[in-house]
Design a protein around this motif. Structure first.
Motif, PDB file in Angstrom:
ATOM      1  N   LEU A  35       0.866  -1.185   0.000  1.00 17.26           N
ATOM      2  CA  LEU A  35       0.000   0.000   0.000  1.00 17.26           C
ATOM      3  C   LEU A  35       0.903   1.236   0.000  1.00 17.26           C
ATOM      4  CD1 LEU A  35      -2.814  -1.096   2.510  1.00 17.26           C
ATOM      5  CD2 LEU A  35      -2.710  -1.406   0.051  1.00 17.26           C
ATOM      6  N   ASP A  36       0.298   2.419  -0.231  1.00 23.79           N
ATOM      7  CA  ASP A  36       1.098   3.636  -0.440  1.00 23.79           C
ATOM      8  C   ASP A  36       1.275   4.503   0.809  1.00 23.79           C
ATOM      9  OD1 ASP A  36       1.901   3.463  -3.018  1.00 23.79           O
ATOM     10  OD2 ASP A  36       0.320   4.721  -3.868  1.00 23.79           O
ATOM     11  N   GLY A  37       0.741   4.098   1.954  1.00 20.56           N
ATOM     12  CA  GLY A  37       0.673   5.009   3.111  1.00 20.56           C
ATOM     13  C   GLY A  37       1.985   5.162   3.870  1.00 20.56           C
ATOM     14  N   ASP A  38       2.003   6.055   4.869  1.00 18.07           N
ATOM     15  CA  ASP A  38       3.144   6.132   5.772  1.00 18.07           C
ATOM     16  C   ASP A  38       2.619   6.305   7.191  1.00 18.07           C
ATOM     17  OD1 ASP A  38       3.428   9.063   6.716  1.00 18.07           O
ATOM     18  OD2 ASP A  38       3.159   9.255   4.552  1.00 18.07           O
ATOM     19  N   ARG A 117      -6.868  -0.388  -6.980  1.00 15.91           N
ATOM     20  CA  ARG A 117      -6.035  -0.548  -8.170  1.00 15.91           C
ATOM     21  C   ARG A 117      -6.750  -1.371  -9.231  1.00 15.91           C
ATOM     22  NH1 ARG A 117      -0.389   0.294  -7.993  1.00 15.91           N
ATOM     23  NH2 ARG A 117       0.242   1.106  -5.973  1.00 15.91           N
ATOM     24  N   VAL A 118      -6.560  -0.966 -10.487  1.00 20.21           N
ATOM     25  CA  VAL A 118      -7.161  -1.690 -11.605  1.00 20.21           C
ATOM     26  C   VAL A 118      -6.754  -3.165 -11.565  1.00 20.21           C
ATOM     27  CG1 VAL A 118      -7.169  -1.849 -14.125  1.00 20.21           C
ATOM     28  CG2 VAL A 118      -7.202   0.395 -13.016  1.00 20.21           C
ATOM     29  N   SER A 119      -5.509  -3.436 -11.132  1.00 18.93           N
ATOM     30  CA  SER A 119      -5.001  -4.817 -11.147  1.00 18.93           C
ATOM     31  C   SER A 119      -5.401  -5.621  -9.912  1.00 18.93           C
ATOM     32  CB  SER A 119      -3.469  -4.786 -11.231  1.00 18.93           C
ATOM     33  OG  SER A 119      -2.947  -4.149 -10.069  1.00 18.93           O
ATOM     34  N   ASN A 120      -6.041  -4.987  -8.937  1.00 19.36           N
ATOM     35  CA  ASN A 120      -6.316  -5.683  -7.673  1.00 19.36           C
ATOM     36  C   ASN A 120      -7.667  -6.410  -7.723  1.00 19.36           C
ATOM     37  OD1 ASN A 120      -6.414  -6.585  -5.068  1.00 19.36           O
ATOM     38  ND2 ASN A 120      -5.939  -4.618  -4.109  1.00 19.36           N
ATOM     39  N   TYR A 121      -7.657  -7.527  -8.458  1.00 21.21           N
ATOM     40  CA  TYR A 121      -8.914  -8.260  -8.673  1.00 21.21           C
ATOM     41  C   TYR A 121      -9.471  -8.832  -7.385  1.00 21.21           C
ATOM     42  CZ  TYR A 121      -7.342  -7.963 -13.485  1.00 21.21           C
ATOM     43  OH  TYR A 121      -6.913  -7.496 -14.694  1.00 21.21           O
ATOM     44  N   TYR A 142      -2.152   6.135  -8.427  1.00 18.79           N
ATOM     45  CA  TYR A 142      -1.138   5.655  -7.478  1.00 18.79           C
ATOM     46  C   TYR A 142       0.255   6.153  -7.873  1.00 18.79           C
ATOM     47  CZ  TYR A 142      -4.942   2.795  -5.795  1.00 18.79           C
ATOM     48  OH  TYR A 142      -6.147   2.395  -5.278  1.00 18.79           O
ATOM     49  N   LYS A 143       1.177   6.158  -6.857  1.00 20.39           N
ATOM     50  CA  LYS A 143       2.531   6.693  -7.070  1.00 20.39           C
ATOM     51  C   LYS A 143       3.238   6.043  -8.260  1.00 20.39           C
ATOM     52  CE  LYS A 143       3.464   7.849  -2.237  1.00 20.39           C
ATOM     53  NZ  LYS A 143       3.892   7.180  -1.001  1.00 20.39           N
ATOM     54  N   ASP A 144       2.957   4.740  -8.497  1.00 17.42           N
ATOM     55  CA  ASP A 144       3.635   4.053  -9.600  1.00 17.42           C
ATOM     56  C   ASP A 144       2.923   4.264 -10.941  1.00 17.42           C
ATOM     57  OD1 ASP A 144       1.348   2.553  -9.386  1.00 17.42           O
ATOM     58  OD2 ASP A 144       2.341   0.698  -8.803  1.00 17.42           O
ATOM     59  N   GLY A 145       1.900   5.113 -10.971  1.00 22.52           N
ATOM     60  CA  GLY A 145       1.243   5.449 -12.236  1.00 22.52           C
ATOM     61  C   GLY A 145      -0.004   4.635 -12.546  1.00 22.52           C
TER      62      GLY A 145
END
Ligand SMILES: CC(C)(COP(=O)(O)OP(=O)(O)OC[C@H]1O[C@@H](n2cnc3c(N)ncnc32)[C@H](O)[C@@H]1OP(=O)(O)O)[C@@H](O)C(=O)NCCC(=O)NCCS
Length: 155
Positions: A35-38, A117-121, A142-145
């Protein structure tokens, strides 16, 4: 809030409010979940609305968490949800969400939304099975685009 829950797949867990000392375990689970959090952000969200941050515990160890925030429009938003990889697929994600939505209903909040995420089925399948509908798409969210599907559910 403290509840003992038996998930639909037979796992018995305690679901309770997050406490500040849980942050180390929460960050371990969040890092393995990509995940992207901190940590600073999680603690800020906790201070903003303590009842929205729940953890699942087994044998005194935190093994999953969910963070809800309240939007300026008066809706709930799932900010983060993750389960320790050792316990995935045993009903805990669903149990955490159900408990969190009860917290929203108690505040008379009518909708909850999220980005995934689009990929997170796997997560999408969980959300759809709980009544979430796709309502939009945000490119490069998301940070990775990667882009996000926006979903919303009537509570
Ligand atoms: C998404 C996540 C929280 C689900 O938690 P979980 O405890 O493993 O999920 P559950 O056991 O409650 O399963 C709920 C539903 O998810 C879906 N699901 C779970 N594991 C799955 C798998 N391996 N393949 C396909 N669907 C799956 C199914 O729809 C399942 O419903 P079912 O049991 O009726 O078939 C967990 O996979 C996770 O931590 N993922 C990484 C972080 C993440 O993606 N968070 C969401 C960000 S938006």
């Amino acid at each position: 809030m403290e509840l003992i829950v038996r998930t639909a797949k037979g796992l018995t867990i305690k679901i309770r409010n997050f406490e500040r000392h849980d942050i180390r375990r929460v960050m371990e689970i969040e890092e393995e979940s990509f995940l992207d959090g901190d940590a600073g952000l999680y603690l800020e969200l906790y201070e903003e609305w303590r009842a929205g941050f729940l953890v699942a515990e087994k044998d005194d160890e935190v093994i999953g968490f969910v963070v809800l925030v309240l939007t300026p429009e008066g809706e709930g938003r799932v900010f983060a949800l993750a389960v320790d990889s050792r316990y995935k697929g045993r009903g805990m994600g669903r149990a955490l969400l159900k408990t969190a939505f009860y917290t929203l209903r108690k505040r008379r909040i009518g909708y909850v939304r999220l980005e995934v995420r689009v990929s997170n089925y796997i997560a999408q399948s969980l959300y759809r099975s709980m009544g979430f509908m796709d309502i939009g798409f945000i490119p490069f969210y998301y940070k990775d685009g990667e882009g996000a599907i926006v979903m919303r559910k009537v509570l």
